[in-house]
Design a protein around this motif. Sequence first.
Motif, PDB file in Angstrom:
ATOM      1  N   GLY A  78       0.723  -1.342  -0.161  1.00 60.50           N
ATOM      2  CA  GLY A  78      -0.083  -0.090  -0.070  1.00 60.50           C
ATOM      3  C   GLY A  78       0.942   1.178   0.001  1.00 60.50           C
ATOM      4  N   LYS A  79       1.962   1.222   0.689  1.00 58.21           N
ATOM      5  CA  LYS A  79       2.750   2.392   0.686  1.00 58.21           C
ATOM      6  C   LYS A  79       3.530   2.595  -0.697  1.00 58.21           C
ATOM      7  N   PRO A 113     -11.887  -4.128   1.672  1.00 54.62           N
ATOM      8  CA  PRO A 113     -11.803  -2.853   1.474  1.00 54.62           C
ATOM      9  C   PRO A 113     -11.796  -1.958   2.644  1.00 54.62           C
ATOM     10  N   ILE A 114     -11.735  -2.632   3.838  1.00 51.70           N
ATOM     11  CA  ILE A 114     -11.785  -1.994   5.139  1.00 51.70           C
ATOM     12  C   ILE A 114     -10.294  -2.105   5.839  1.00 51.70           C
ATOM     13  N   ASN A 115      -9.557  -2.925   5.223  1.00 47.65           N
ATOM     14  CA  ASN A 115      -8.579  -3.345   5.824  1.00 47.65           C
ATOM     15  C   ASN A 115      -7.576  -2.144   5.959  1.00 47.65           C
ATOM     16  N   LYS A 159      -5.847   2.990   5.788  1.00 51.62           N
ATOM     17  CA  LYS A 159      -4.803   4.018   6.459  1.00 51.62           C
ATOM     18  C   LYS A 159      -3.578   4.153   5.327  1.00 51.62           C
ATOM     19  N   GLU A 160      -3.247   3.471   4.598  1.00 52.20           N
ATOM     20  CA  GLU A 160      -2.163   3.528   3.413  1.00 52.20           C
ATOM     21  C   GLU A 160      -2.830   4.421   2.335  1.00 52.20           C
ATOM     22  N   LEU A 161      -3.611   4.022   1.616  1.00 50.98           N
ATOM     23  CA  LEU A 161      -4.148   4.634   0.437  1.00 50.98           C
ATOM     24  C   LEU A 161      -5.334   5.561   0.664  1.00 50.98           C
ATOM     25  N   LYS A 162      -5.762   5.744   2.164  1.00 47.21           N
ATOM     26  CA  LYS A 162      -6.748   6.441   2.437  1.00 47.21           C
ATOM     27  C   LYS A 162      -8.058   6.575   1.626  1.00 47.21           C
ATOM     28  N   ILE A 200      -8.728   9.189  -2.988  1.00 42.91           N
ATOM     29  CA  ILE A 200      -9.116   7.937  -3.616  1.00 42.91           C
ATOM     30  C   ILE A 200     -10.646   7.483  -3.359  1.00 42.91           C
ATOM     31  N   TYR A 201     -11.291   7.234  -4.337  1.00 40.34           N
ATOM     32  CA  TYR A 201     -12.598   6.502  -4.206  1.00 40.34           C
ATOM     33  C   TYR A 201     -12.515   5.175  -4.270  1.00 40.34           C
TER      34      TYR A 201
END
Length: 354
Positions: A209-210, A238-240, A245-248, A261-262
Amino acid sequence: MRKMKNIKQPLLVLFLLVFIGINAQEKKKYKIHTVAFYNLENLFDTINDTTKYDEASPIMELNQGLRAGAYKKKVKNMAKVVADIGYEDTKNSPAIIGVSEVENRQVLVDLVNDPQLLSKDYGIVHFDSPDKRGIDVALLYQKALFKPIETSSHELLIYDDSSRERVYTRDQLLVSGELDGDLIHIIVNHWPSRSGGEARSRFKRVAAGKLNKRLIDSLQSIDPYAKIMTMGDFNDNPINDSMKKELKTEADKEEVKLKGIYNPYENLFKKKGLGTTGYRDAWSLFDMILFTQPFLEKDYSSFRFYKAGIFNKSYLTNKEGRYKDYPYRMVDAGLSGGYSDHFPVYIYLVKELE
């Protein structure tokens, strides 16, 4: 980044979507394209590659005499699905489709040359990755609709937290190009699996994700209004943390700010309980297409988001038994009739015609 040559575009038949506004007399016509992602589950050839651990693929585990027939069936089945995604609404196959779990470029050549896809004239963007099993991600695109401008592959460097040895996994593929004249950027992903358990392996997907966020940030630093999609088998819901937290990511369009980001799949998972793959009698929604705020603008002079979905047609599902309604896998069918252990996902993009 490696630049690609210009591609001559043949004449294109436009597929139109008609919206009826509040005023019944007012009709607007829109061009519509499907963008999709599909985990092809072990699309491996029949040749033993000594440089990778391809012996673990279902094809290679068969007796030599059965491999060629099983491979042809697998390619045919994958081609059928790719041809069908979005066809009901657009009367066309995906303009762009990201894929994962492919062994090499040749299996993709075989796929796009299947009679079910040949007329679509799909191009291929593929790089070999350092994954220990040799599986890669790739992007397929209809040459009449999408023109790649730049392509690059980005390595994910992660290390086992106990042995400190490197964990070799899939690269993230970045493709920038023009979809019917609109500049868009696409990242294709296949993040590290949950082998060893979700908690034990979580740090790997957080690291993925980072890296994904760094790629998105680098594009937005050049153009804050860049139209960016990131798609793939993320091996997370989708809730992880890797998503939230990383892609917000945001679940609601109204909450997506510039550079945000949607994730249109979050509410499908949380509110409707939908998934793309099943494990231990529970659905997971690991396959997603996420995108940045400019795809949500109301000005349809360029391509905007219209709809997201999971392609879970009846023929892709088990009809009975413990895994009823789950994806109908090729391996579950003795390599004779199934497809993949994942359902594809797709979005529709629309643009108003003058």
